[in-house]
Design an enzyme around this catalytic site. Structure first.
Site, PDB file in Angstrom:
ATOM      1  N   LYS A  23       0.833  -1.211   0.000  1.00 50.02           N
ATOM      2  CA  LYS A  23       0.000   0.000   0.000  1.00 50.02           C
ATOM      3  C   LYS A  23       0.868   1.262   0.000  1.00 50.02           C
ATOM      4  CE  LYS A  23      -2.083  -1.169   3.822  1.00 50.02           C
ATOM      5  NZ  LYS A  23      -1.349  -2.426   4.064  1.00 50.02           N
ATOM      6  N   ARG A  98      -9.711   0.784   8.528  1.00 48.73           N
ATOM      7  CA  ARG A  98      -9.388  -0.596   8.884  1.00 48.73           C
ATOM      8  C   ARG A  98     -10.542  -1.278   9.598  1.00 48.73           C
ATOM      9  NH1 ARG A  98      -3.372   0.358   8.879  1.00 48.73           N
ATOM     10  NH2 ARG A  98      -2.278  -1.567   9.300  1.00 48.73           N
ATOM     11  N   ARG A 137      11.711  -5.143   4.966  1.00 55.22           N
ATOM     12  CA  ARG A 137      11.392  -3.740   4.655  1.00 55.22           C
ATOM     13  C   ARG A 137      12.328  -2.772   5.383  1.00 55.22           C
ATOM     14  NH1 ARG A 137       5.274  -1.939   5.257  1.00 55.22           N
ATOM     15  NH2 ARG A 137       5.412  -2.900   7.311  1.00 55.22           N
ATOM     16  N   ARG A 171      11.154  -0.763  11.093  1.00 55.32           N
ATOM     17  CA  ARG A 171      10.106  -0.610  12.096  1.00 55.32           C
ATOM     18  C   ARG A 171      10.198  -1.703  13.135  1.00 55.32           C
ATOM     19  NH1 ARG A 171       4.758   0.128   8.504  1.00 55.32           N
ATOM     20  NH2 ARG A 171       3.919  -0.978  10.320  1.00 55.32           N
ATOM     21  N   ARG A 182      -0.694  -9.015  13.169  1.00 55.48           N
ATOM     22  CA  ARG A 182      -1.140  -7.960  12.251  1.00 55.48           C
ATOM     23  C   ARG A 182      -1.999  -8.554  11.124  1.00 55.48           C
ATOM     24  NH1 ARG A 182       4.354  -5.167  10.946  1.00 55.48           N
ATOM     25  NH2 ARG A 182       3.074  -3.757   9.687  1.00 55.48           N
TER      26      ARG A 182
HETATM   27  P1  ADP Z   1       2.262  -1.883   3.188  1.00 58.74           P
HETATM   28  O1  ADP Z   1       2.267  -0.368   3.145  1.00 58.74           O
HETATM   29  O2  ADP Z   1       1.051  -2.468   2.517  1.00 58.74           O
HETATM   30  O3  ADP Z   1       2.452  -2.431   4.570  1.00 58.74           O
HETATM   31  P2  ADP Z   1       4.808  -1.650   1.774  1.00 58.74           P
HETATM   32  O4  ADP Z   1       4.453  -0.776   0.602  1.00 58.74           O
HETATM   33  O5  ADP Z   1       5.590  -1.012   2.875  1.00 58.74           O
HETATM   34  O6  ADP Z   1       3.502  -2.406   2.342  1.00 58.74           O
HETATM   35  O7  ADP Z   1       5.595  -2.917   1.189  1.00 58.74           O
HETATM   36  C1  ADP Z   1       6.142  -3.887   2.093  1.00 58.74           C
HETATM   37  C2  ADP Z   1       7.521  -4.294   1.598  1.00 58.74           C
HETATM   38  O8  ADP Z   1       7.385  -5.056   0.385  1.00 58.74           O
HETATM   39  C3  ADP Z   1       8.444  -3.130   1.268  1.00 58.74           C
HETATM   40  O9  ADP Z   1       9.758  -3.477   1.641  1.00 58.74           O
HETATM   41  C4  ADP Z   1       8.318  -2.976  -0.261  1.00 58.74           C
HETATM   42  O10 ADP Z   1       9.526  -2.484  -0.838  1.00 58.74           O
HETATM   43  C5  ADP Z   1       8.038  -4.409  -0.698  1.00 58.74           C
HETATM   44  N1  ADP Z   1       7.094  -4.496  -1.813  1.00 58.74           N
HETATM   45  C6  ADP Z   1       6.019  -3.715  -2.064  1.00 58.74           C
HETATM   46  N2  ADP Z   1       5.362  -4.130  -3.169  1.00 58.74           N
HETATM   47  C7  ADP Z   1       6.030  -5.224  -3.610  1.00 58.74           C
HETATM   48  C8  ADP Z   1       5.849  -6.124  -4.730  1.00 58.74           C
HETATM   49  N3  ADP Z   1       4.823  -5.962  -5.587  1.00 58.74           N
HETATM   50  N4  ADP Z   1       6.734  -7.123  -4.874  1.00 58.74           N
HETATM   51  C9  ADP Z   1       7.762  -7.291  -4.002  1.00 58.74           C
HETATM   52  N5  ADP Z   1       7.998  -6.489  -2.944  1.00 58.74           N
HETATM   53  C10 ADP Z   1       7.141  -5.462  -2.746  1.00 58.74           C
HETATM   54  P1  AMP Z   2       0.770   0.370   9.161  1.00 62.93           P
HETATM   55  O1  AMP Z   2       1.851   1.409   9.064  1.00 62.93           O
HETATM   56  O2  AMP Z   2      -0.406   0.688   8.289  1.00 62.93           O
HETATM   57  O3  AMP Z   2       1.315  -1.024   8.938  1.00 62.93           O
HETATM   58  O4  AMP Z   2       0.215   0.424  10.652  1.00 62.93           O
HETATM   59  C1  AMP Z   2       1.057   0.139  11.751  1.00 62.93           C
HETATM   60  C2  AMP Z   2       0.213  -0.047  13.004  1.00 62.93           C
HETATM   61  O5  AMP Z   2      -0.473   1.179  13.319  1.00 62.93           O
HETATM   62  C3  AMP Z   2      -0.898  -1.092  12.889  1.00 62.93           C
HETATM   63  O6  AMP Z   2      -0.423  -2.419  13.159  1.00 62.93           O
HETATM   64  C4  AMP Z   2      -1.896  -0.598  13.940  1.00 62.93           C
HETATM   65  O7  AMP Z   2      -1.459  -0.912  15.262  1.00 62.93           O
HETATM   66  C5  AMP Z   2      -1.793   0.918  13.779  1.00 62.93           C
HETATM   67  N1  AMP Z   2      -2.748   1.459  12.789  1.00 62.93           N
HETATM   68  C6  AMP Z   2      -2.449   2.068  11.599  1.00 62.93           C
HETATM   69  N2  AMP Z   2      -3.561   2.447  10.977  1.00 62.93           N
HETATM   70  C7  AMP Z   2      -4.598   2.069  11.762  1.00 62.93           C
HETATM   71  C8  AMP Z   2      -6.009   2.169  11.642  1.00 62.93           C
HETATM   72  N3  AMP Z   2      -6.588   2.726  10.565  1.00 62.93           N
HETATM   73  N4  AMP Z   2      -6.773   1.655  12.652  1.00 62.93           N
HETATM   74  C9  AMP Z   2      -6.211   1.083  13.742  1.00 62.93           C
HETATM   75  N5  AMP Z   2      -4.875   0.956  13.909  1.00 62.93           N
HETATM   76  C10 AMP Z   2      -4.069   1.435  12.932  1.00 62.93           C
END
Ligand code: ADP
Ligand code: AMP
Length: 228
Positions: A23, A98, A137, A171, A182
């Site tokens: 995302k 969410r 990541r 993170r 999660r």
């Molecule tokens: P989210 O925001 O949904 O938690 P991220 O955008 O941070 O996910 O992506 C999670 C990890 O996977 C990051 O390290 C990113 O570089 C990698 N990633 C994202 N999209 C892809 C993909 N299509 N294929 C492989 N790796 C990806």
């Molecule tokens: P994310 O960066 O989206 O992976 O979110 C990291 C953490 O923040 C999650 O595991 C939740 O604990 C909290 N969080 C982020 N967005 C939300 C949301 N919309 N509702 C509840 N918790 C959230």
């Protein structure tokens, strides 16, 4: 990339998908391409934790354990962010809503501004692949650009492609032990929103197991259609 295309009217997009689906990665690409603003509640909460605000103090433990922060806190933080002028042209909601309560709150916040969601995009992935995505990541400390140890490395090792920064962070909640919690929060509370947006005729599903640039192309096509 064929330059930024600014929409003629506010365009608000929701990105759905489990942690690690891509995302944030895709939101940043859409942000550059369509001039919309990425609005990540995860980022806003991490800022609140770092700043030690009351919301941040209340959210810290829940985030560390992989659970969801209360709707009340998240909606308040999102509402404050939406009140700032840079989001007036539209936002890409990344990690929000969410829960069903958050989805209703978002509709209300946008309606107050004469806006509404134009598309909800579900990034579809296999849970089994998410541990590798999340544990690999890292993020540029300077500009927030996301990287992956295997799937998205900087062109020049140790140097951010976007800003040239050399400091990267990981993170604390990206540890393998927290990923299961999660993912289970996602399936229990967030996945039902896919049907919610499908019922409103707003949903597109995209195969997010594909490489990043292929996912980006599919997403751009959805957004172009939504803006047409
Ligand atoms: P989210 O925001 O949904 O938690 P991220 O955008 O941070 O996910 O992506 C999670 C990890 O996977 C990051 O390290 C990113 O570089 C990698 N990633 C994202 N999209 C892809 C993909 N299509 N294929 C492989 N790796 C990806
Ligand atoms: P994310 O960066 O989206 O992976 O979110 C990291 C953490 O923040 C999650 O595991 C939740 O604990 C909290 N969080 C982020 N967005 C939300 C949301 N919309 N509702 C509840 N918790 C959230």
């Amino acid at each position: 990339m064929d330059g930024t295309r600014f929409p003629d009217r506010p365009a608000d997009l929701v990105l759905l998908g489990p942690p690690g689906a891509g995302k944030g990665t895709q939101a940043r690409i859409l942000q550059d391409r369509f001039g919309l603003v990425q609005l990540s509640t995860g980022d806003l909460l991490r800022e609140a934790v770092a700043a030690g605000t009351p919301a941040g103090l209340a959210a810290r433990e829940v985030m560390a354990s992989g659970g969801l922060v209360s709707d009340e806190i998240v909606v308040a933080i999102l509402s404050d962010r939406l009140a700032t002028s840079d989001t007036a042209a539209g936002a890409i909601f990344d990690g929000f809503p969410r829960t069903a309560v958050q989805a209703r709150a978002l509709d209300a916040l946008l309606a107050e501004r004469g806006r509404g969601i134009v598309a909800a995009i579900s990034l579809e992935v296999d849970d089994a692949a998410m541990v590798a995505r999340i544990t690999g990541r890292s993020t540029c400390a300077g500009c927030g650009e996301g990287y992956h140890d295997d799937f998205k490395r900087p062109a020049s090792p140790g140097v951010c492609d976007r800003c040239g920064g050399t400091a990267f962070t990981r993170r604390a909640d990206d540890a393998a032990e927290t990923v299961a919690a999660r993912l289970s929060a996602y399936h229990a509370q967030t996945a039902p929103l896919i049907d919610h947006y499908a019922g409103q005729g707003l949903l597109s599903r995209i195969d997010a197991m594909a490489p990043i640039d292929e996912v980006a192309a599919a997403m751009a096509a959805v957004v172009e259609t939504a803006l047409a």
